[in-house]
Design a protein around this motif. Structure first.
Motif, PDB file in Angstrom:
ATOM      1  N   PHE A  90       0.832  -1.209   0.000  1.00  0.00           N
ATOM      2  CA  PHE A  90       0.000   0.000   0.000  1.00  0.00           C
ATOM      3  C   PHE A  90       0.869   1.263   0.000  1.00  0.00           C
ATOM      4  O   PHE A  90       0.561   2.251  -0.683  1.00  0.00           O
ATOM      5  CB  PHE A  90      -0.921   0.024   1.219  1.00  0.00           C
ATOM      6  CG  PHE A  90      -1.965  -1.065   1.234  1.00  0.00           C
ATOM      7  CD1 PHE A  90      -2.404  -1.643   0.058  1.00  0.00           C
ATOM      8  CD2 PHE A  90      -2.507  -1.513   2.430  1.00  0.00           C
ATOM      9  CE1 PHE A  90      -3.367  -2.642   0.061  1.00  0.00           C
ATOM     10  CE2 PHE A  90      -3.475  -2.510   2.447  1.00  0.00           C
ATOM     11  CZ  PHE A  90      -3.909  -3.072   1.266  1.00  0.00           C
ATOM     12  N   ASP A  91       1.951   1.233   0.774  1.00  0.00           N
ATOM     13  CA  ASP A  91       2.809   2.410   0.902  1.00  0.00           C
ATOM     14  C   ASP A  91       3.485   2.769  -0.420  1.00  0.00           C
ATOM     15  O   ASP A  91       3.704   3.956  -0.707  1.00  0.00           O
ATOM     16  CB  ASP A  91       3.878   2.170   1.972  1.00  0.00           C
ATOM     17  CG  ASP A  91       3.297   2.097   3.383  1.00  0.00           C
ATOM     18  OD1 ASP A  91       2.151   2.542   3.566  1.00  0.00           O
ATOM     19  OD2 ASP A  91       3.995   1.598   4.284  1.00  0.00           O
ATOM     20  N   TYR A  92       3.842   1.761  -1.205  1.00  0.00           N
ATOM     21  CA  TYR A  92       4.631   2.007  -2.410  1.00  0.00           C
ATOM     22  C   TYR A  92       3.815   1.913  -3.705  1.00  0.00           C
ATOM     23  O   TYR A  92       4.350   2.153  -4.782  1.00  0.00           O
ATOM     24  CB  TYR A  92       5.802   1.023  -2.470  1.00  0.00           C
ATOM     25  CG  TYR A  92       6.928   1.404  -1.543  1.00  0.00           C
ATOM     26  CD1 TYR A  92       8.047   2.083  -2.009  1.00  0.00           C
ATOM     27  CD2 TYR A  92       6.860   1.099  -0.185  1.00  0.00           C
ATOM     28  CE1 TYR A  92       9.079   2.440  -1.152  1.00  0.00           C
ATOM     29  CE2 TYR A  92       7.884   1.453   0.679  1.00  0.00           C
ATOM     30  CZ  TYR A  92       8.987   2.126   0.193  1.00  0.00           C
ATOM     31  OH  TYR A  92       9.999   2.493   1.058  1.00  0.00           O
ATOM     32  N   ALA A  93       2.552   1.559  -3.608  1.00  0.00           N
ATOM     33  CA  ALA A  93       1.721   1.478  -4.812  1.00  0.00           C
ATOM     34  C   ALA A  93       1.501   2.868  -5.407  1.00  0.00           C
ATOM     35  O   ALA A  93       1.258   3.836  -4.687  1.00  0.00           O
ATOM     36  CB  ALA A  93       0.380   0.834  -4.471  1.00  0.00           C
ATOM     37  N   LYS A  94       1.556   2.948  -6.723  1.00  0.00           N
ATOM     38  CA  LYS A  94       1.428   4.235  -7.409  1.00  0.00           C
ATOM     39  C   LYS A  94       0.085   4.411  -8.109  1.00  0.00           C
ATOM     40  O   LYS A  94      -0.202   5.496  -8.602  1.00  0.00           O
ATOM     41  CB  LYS A  94       2.546   4.370  -8.445  1.00  0.00           C
ATOM     42  CG  LYS A  94       3.944   4.302  -7.863  1.00  0.00           C
ATOM     43  CD  LYS A  94       4.991   4.305  -8.963  1.00  0.00           C
ATOM     44  CE  LYS A  94       6.399   4.200  -8.394  1.00  0.00           C
ATOM     45  NZ  LYS A  94       7.423   4.129  -9.464  1.00  0.00           N
ATOM     46  N   GLY A  95      -0.713   3.366  -8.183  1.00  0.00           N
ATOM     47  CA  GLY A  95      -1.915   3.412  -8.992  1.00  0.00           C
ATOM     48  C   GLY A  95      -3.051   4.216  -8.396  1.00  0.00           C
ATOM     49  O   GLY A  95      -3.069   4.539  -7.207  1.00  0.00           O
ATOM     50  N   ASP A  96      -4.025   4.514  -9.248  1.00  0.00           N
ATOM     51  CA  ASP A  96      -5.258   5.159  -8.791  1.00  0.00           C
ATOM     52  C   ASP A  96      -6.112   4.181  -7.978  1.00  0.00           C
ATOM     53  O   ASP A  96      -6.995   4.596  -7.227  1.00  0.00           O
ATOM     54  CB  ASP A  96      -6.063   5.644  -9.992  1.00  0.00           C
ATOM     55  CG  ASP A  96      -5.289   6.671 -10.814  1.00  0.00           C
ATOM     56  OD1 ASP A  96      -4.926   7.722 -10.247  1.00  0.00           O
ATOM     57  OD2 ASP A  96      -5.025   6.410 -12.010  1.00  0.00           O
ATOM     58  N   ALA A  97      -5.860   2.910  -8.163  1.00  0.00           N
ATOM     59  CA  ALA A  97      -6.508   1.862  -7.383  1.00  0.00           C
ATOM     60  C   ALA A  97      -5.481   0.766  -7.123  1.00  0.00           C
ATOM     61  O   ALA A  97      -4.472   0.658  -7.835  1.00  0.00           O
ATOM     62  CB  ALA A  97      -7.722   1.294  -8.110  1.00  0.00           C
ATOM     63  N   VAL A  98      -5.727  -0.024  -6.099  1.00  0.00           N
ATOM     64  CA  VAL A  98      -4.822  -1.123  -5.731  1.00  0.00           C
ATOM     65  C   VAL A  98      -5.633  -2.399  -5.614  1.00  0.00           C
ATOM     66  O   VAL A  98      -6.713  -2.412  -5.005  1.00  0.00           O
ATOM     67  CB  VAL A  98      -4.102  -0.834  -4.393  1.00  0.00           C
ATOM     68  CG1 VAL A  98      -3.317  -2.062  -3.925  1.00  0.00           C
ATOM     69  CG2 VAL A  98      -3.176   0.359  -4.535  1.00  0.00           C
ATOM     70  N   ILE A  99      -5.126  -3.464  -6.211  1.00  0.00           N
ATOM     71  CA  ILE A  99      -5.730  -4.789  -6.080  1.00  0.00           C
ATOM     72  C   ILE A  99      -4.752  -5.679  -5.329  1.00  0.00           C
ATOM     73  O   ILE A  99      -3.570  -5.757  -5.680  1.00  0.00           O
ATOM     74  CB  ILE A  99      -6.054  -5.409  -7.453  1.00  0.00           C
ATOM     75  CG1 ILE A  99      -7.120  -4.586  -8.167  1.00  0.00           C
ATOM     76  CG2 ILE A  99      -6.511  -6.856  -7.309  1.00  0.00           C
ATOM     77  CD1 ILE A  99      -7.386  -5.023  -9.591  1.00  0.00           C
ATOM     78  N   VAL A 100      -5.221  -6.339  -4.291  1.00  0.00           N
ATOM     79  CA  VAL A 100      -4.397  -7.283  -3.535  1.00  0.00           C
ATOM     80  C   VAL A 100      -4.782  -8.692  -3.958  1.00  0.00           C
ATOM     81  O   VAL A 100      -5.965  -9.047  -3.974  1.00  0.00           O
ATOM     82  CB  VAL A 100      -4.605  -7.117  -2.014  1.00  0.00           C
ATOM     83  CG1 VAL A 100      -3.697  -8.074  -1.249  1.00  0.00           C
ATOM     84  CG2 VAL A 100      -4.349  -5.684  -1.581  1.00  0.00           C
ATOM     85  N   ILE A 101      -3.789  -9.499  -4.298  1.00  0.00           N
ATOM     86  CA  ILE A 101      -4.039 -10.873  -4.732  1.00  0.00           C
ATOM     87  C   ILE A 101      -2.868 -11.751  -4.300  1.00  0.00           C
ATOM     88  O   ILE A 101      -1.717 -11.308  -4.288  1.00  0.00           O
ATOM     89  CB  ILE A 101      -4.246 -10.941  -6.266  1.00  0.00           C
ATOM     90  CG1 ILE A 101      -4.637 -12.353  -6.705  1.00  0.00           C
ATOM     91  CG2 ILE A 101      -3.016 -10.454  -7.009  1.00  0.00           C
ATOM     92  CD1 ILE A 101      -5.046 -12.451  -8.170  1.00  0.00           C
ATOM     93  N   ASP A 102      -3.155 -12.984  -3.917  1.00  0.00           N
ATOM     94  CA  ASP A 102      -2.114 -13.934  -3.539  1.00  0.00           C
ATOM     95  C   ASP A 102      -1.469 -14.533  -4.783  1.00  0.00           C
ATOM     96  O   ASP A 102      -2.082 -14.570  -5.862  1.00  0.00           O
ATOM     97  CB  ASP A 102      -2.689 -15.049  -2.671  1.00  0.00           C
ATOM     98  CG  ASP A 102      -3.136 -14.539  -1.305  1.00  0.00           C
ATOM     99  OD1 ASP A 102      -2.659 -13.465  -0.894  1.00  0.00           O
ATOM    100  OD2 ASP A 102      -3.964 -15.217  -0.650  1.00  0.00           O
ATOM    101  N   ALA A 103      -0.275 -15.058  -4.604  1.00  0.00           N
ATOM    102  CA  ALA A 103       0.490 -15.596  -5.736  1.00  0.00           C
ATOM    103  C   ALA A 103       0.313 -17.096  -5.913  1.00  0.00           C
ATOM    104  O   ALA A 103       0.997 -17.694  -6.743  1.00  0.00           O
ATOM    105  CB  ALA A 103       1.978 -15.282  -5.554  1.00  0.00           C
ATOM    106  N   ASP A 104      -0.607 -17.719  -5.172  1.00  0.00           N
ATOM    107  CA  ASP A 104      -0.748 -19.181  -5.228  1.00  0.00           C
ATOM    108  C   ASP A 104      -1.826 -19.647  -6.204  1.00  0.00           C
ATOM    109  O   ASP A 104      -2.137 -20.837  -6.284  1.00  0.00           O
ATOM    110  CB  ASP A 104      -1.034 -19.745  -3.840  1.00  0.00           C
ATOM    111  CG  ASP A 104      -2.244 -19.089  -3.172  1.00  0.00           C
ATOM    112  OD1 ASP A 104      -3.034 -18.426  -3.879  1.00  0.00           O
ATOM    113  OD2 ASP A 104      -2.402 -19.230  -1.952  1.00  0.00           O
ATOM    114  N   LEU A 105      -2.457 -18.702  -6.920  1.00  0.00           N
ATOM    115  CA  LEU A 105      -3.502 -18.982  -7.915  1.00  0.00           C
ATOM    116  C   LEU A 105      -4.779 -19.566  -7.321  1.00  0.00           C
ATOM    117  O   LEU A 105      -5.621 -20.068  -8.052  1.00  0.00           O
ATOM    118  CB  LEU A 105      -2.971 -19.916  -9.017  1.00  0.00           C
ATOM    119  CG  LEU A 105      -2.052 -19.240 -10.044  1.00  0.00           C
ATOM    120  CD1 LEU A 105      -1.503 -20.270 -11.022  1.00  0.00           C
ATOM    121  CD2 LEU A 105      -2.800 -18.139 -10.798  1.00  0.00           C
TER     122      LEU A 105
END
Length: 315
Positions: free
Chosen positions: A82-97
């Protein structure tokens, strides 16, 4: 063009990272109207997952990464994202599919309709044990009854957050983080969508029973003060029954209607009272420990390396 940062916290996911990237990149191709940043957050992995991300970053300018100095846990890793995201929106998703990247298209659609927090609810959880699902549902039902804010069962961290929601979450720097509770606390306009949680494609879950228990305790103590109130009620209840029992024993002694001596009853009373006291002290100790940690005002995390295609620096 609006931009969306996809925050991907990962810990020892080397075996599945490439497949995850391929699936995510395929979904993003279907959204040409938006700019994307894939921000991988390495939470102190001991495998070669970070090296794989570094290779991806040399080929795809959308790939950025944060390398945390050690394993801080998913809650802190998400905060770093969250601190380093630059977008107008942020999506959080896990990497395990287990969370299908294809759901991102629906999230962005509802974001365009004016919703600030588009959260995904698991309507099915394939590949998970029924006992784990039952404990999860029971815990969230209990937490929902303890808090004034709404708790969203089966809704994890897989969600889209508008920039103003991300800024609100980033402004709260408590050490004992329970982000699932903070989503509800900050408010904003929310929209629920559903998806089917898939089995893991590779690797094993990093959420052991002890880690899940710690997260549950964090949720109860960081999100509500009801446990303190319960310990008070228990003390009052035990004291009440103790007073009634004292009157009964006193009456028996004066009237001579019964034998008031009894090692067993004495031990039961002592053990019961001692147990309630220990439980109450334990609950108070949990809250005091969190107060102690907060007063230190330590940073939530330290970064070993941070890389984007327009900035790279050691910290």
């Amino acid at each position: 063009m609006k931009t969306v940062t996809i925050v991907i916290p990962f810990y020892n996911e080397e075996s599945g990272l490439r497949d995850f990237y391929i699936s995510l990149a395929s979904t993003l191709k279907e959204l040409p109207a938006f700019g994307f940043e894939m921000l991988f957050v390495n939470d102190g992995s001991s495998d070669n997952g970070l090296k794989l991300v570094e290779k991806l970053a040399t080929k795809d300018p959308r790939v950025s990464y944060i390398d945390l100095s050690r394993n801080y846990g998913k809650e802190v890793a998400m905060t770093a994202g969250f601190d380093y995201a630059k977008g107008d929106a942020v999506i959080v998703i896990d990497a395990d599919l287990q969370q299908p990247p294809a759901v991102i298209k629906e999230m962005i659609y509802y974001w365009q309709q004016g919703f600030d927090d588009v959260y995904a609810i698991r309507k099915e959880r394939l590949g998970e044990k029924k006992t784990k699902i039952w404990f999860s549902k029971t815990y969230y039902r209990l937490l929902g009854k303890m808090t004034q804010e709404k708790v969203y069962p089966n809704a994890g961290d897989f969600r889209l957050l508008d920039r103003k929601v991300v800024d609100a979450l980033s402004s709260m720097r408590e050490q004992a983080r329970y982000t699932k509770g903070l989503y509800g606390w900050v408010g904003f306009k929310k929209k629920a969508i559903t998806y089917i949680a898939q089995p893991r494609k590779s690797g094993i879950t990093k959420w052991s029973f002890s880690k899940l228990l710690k997260l549950a305790v964090n949720g109860l103590t960081a999100y509500t003060t009801v446990p303190l109130r319960v310990s008070t009620y228990m003390g009052v209840l035990v004291s009440f029954f103790g007073f009634i029992y004292m009157l009964i024993v006193l009456f028996q002694k004066i009237s001579g209607l019964g034998d008031v001596s009894g090692y067993a009853s004495l031990m039961i009373g002592i053990l019961l009272l001692g147990g309630v006291q220990m439980i109450s002290l334990g609950v108070i100790g949990e809250y005091l420990a969190r107060m102690f940690m907060e007063t230190k005002h330590r940073p939530l995390y330290f970064i070993e390396d941070y890389h984007t295609h327009d900035e790279k620096k050691k910290r």
